[in-house]
Design an enzyme around this catalytic site. Sequence first.
Site, short mmCIF file in Angstrom:
data_model
loop_
_atom_site.label_atom_id
_atom_site.label_comp_id
_atom_site.label_asym_id
_atom_site.label_seq_id
_atom_site.Cartn_x
_atom_site.Cartn_y
_atom_site.Cartn_z
N LYS A 108 6.07 -10.33 -5.39
CA LYS A 108 5.02 -10.93 -6.23
C LYS A 108 4.92 -12.39 -5.88
O LYS A 108 5.91 -13.02 -5.49
CB LYS A 108 5.38 -10.79 -7.72
CG LYS A 108 4.19 -10.88 -8.63
CD LYS A 108 3.34 -9.65 -8.46
CE LYS A 108 2.50 -9.30 -9.65
NZ LYS A 108 2.17 -7.88 -9.65
N1 GLU Z 1 -1.12 -6.64 -8.41
C1 GLU Z 1 -1.13 -5.22 -8.48
C2 GLU Z 1 0.09 -4.68 -9.19
O1 GLU Z 1 0.70 -5.37 -9.96
C3 GLU Z 1 -1.36 -4.57 -7.12
C4 GLU Z 1 -0.35 -4.86 -6.08
C5 GLU Z 1 -0.77 -4.37 -4.72
O2 GLU Z 1 -1.76 -3.70 -4.61
O3 GLU Z 1 -0.03 -4.68 -3.77
O4 GLU Z 1 0.45 -3.54 -9.08
#
Ligand code: GLU
Length: 418
Positions: A108
């Site tokens: 993240k």
């Molecule tokens: N931000 C989204 C999540 O928390 C998608 C992450 C992604 O597609 O890599 O799952």
Amino acid sequence: MKHLLASPAYKMACDQFDAVADFLNIPESLRERTKLPKRLVTVSLPVRLDSGEVKVFEGHRVQHHLTLGPTKGGLRYHPAVEIGEVAALAMWMSWKCALADLPYGGAKGGVAIDPRKFSIGELERVTRRYTSEMIPFISPQTDVMAPDMGTNEQTMAWIMDTYSHQLGHTASSIVTGKPVSIGGSLGRREATGRGVAFLANRVSDLLKLPNDSRVIVQGFGNVGSFAAIGMVKYGARLVGIGDASGGIHNVKGLDLAALQEYVARTGVVTGFPDGDKISNEELLVQPCEILIPAALDRVITAKNAGKIQCRILAEGANGPTTVEADAILRQRPEIFVIPDILCNSGGVIVSYFEWVQDLQSFFWAETEIFDKLYRILDHTLDTVIKEARKHNIDHRTAALSLGIQKVVNGKAIRGLFP
Ligand code: GLU
């Protein structure tokens, strides 16, 4: 990494992990290795504002584990971003990817910024600077970013462009959730919200709830809006909606098309004429069949977990329910929890499809994407329900233990270097 424990979100993710590690009897030699993030990168981002003044933003990227493939996860722009929360979100991405059998670890990123307060040009400069600071740590085989709260397809396009310039050729697989015109996938924009609606509808059928169930959605960003649209398509009645400005409620059902038009014009849901104004706290405890928190983490707490009045809690957000609230929900078997790492996994699953399409330069039709997505979601829901029944545990523990066990197995079989 003890300093991270000062963050309530990171502590929550660790408490969840410790409880599941006890349940799974994970050997001591693998516990810390599986729990702690592999890499934490914090950078200062000096950016020239439109006024000519220079402002320094703080950016982070946490890569949780690299055992099963590249790390994968969103990039968040929000004023409350801090390294502990980013690390917690990276951990949740790890279990989410493993649960869906994606060949990824979790990651993240985040920048502490309120994107609504800056111009497009300023946001572009923040994004390009963030990307350029992260270049030593990312690649399509190392770490692949995607949109999250406060970021979107445009943000991904800037990241891809900055990275590709550095590389000397176009590398579309460096990000997912980018515009279709430059290698994005059909369906990615809607995937998380449509996945939430698909699962809530499946569970509603399992519980034999009426088709015109009352739905409340907290959040009207990418996830909340497509979840609401999906639920209405399945025949449900949207009785409440909230965003950062507050909530609105109408027992007769809100006109979603009119609401979308209103939000496109004003940017917020409050003030929508056809509903009563209500606070976000009140919104969560109104009677409904399906409650979808689709905004920030830690909104279902010890304070309101005993008061929520739904049959299905479909967690569109990451980490919306605290450990204390979970203990209360375990005493309320009438509420079926679809835990976040399952409920909102549609986004990263279609991100995986996007990455695969980019690597092959071979693109799929939208029907193929949603067929594949729904098959994975259906199968994973079934697996989680069976696991919960088999061990007489709640759905969150079942989902987390399935995900965590896969990561543990990968680490055990690969062994320890050196
Ligand atoms: N931000 C989204 C999540 O928390 C998608 C992450 C992604 O597609 O890599 O799952």
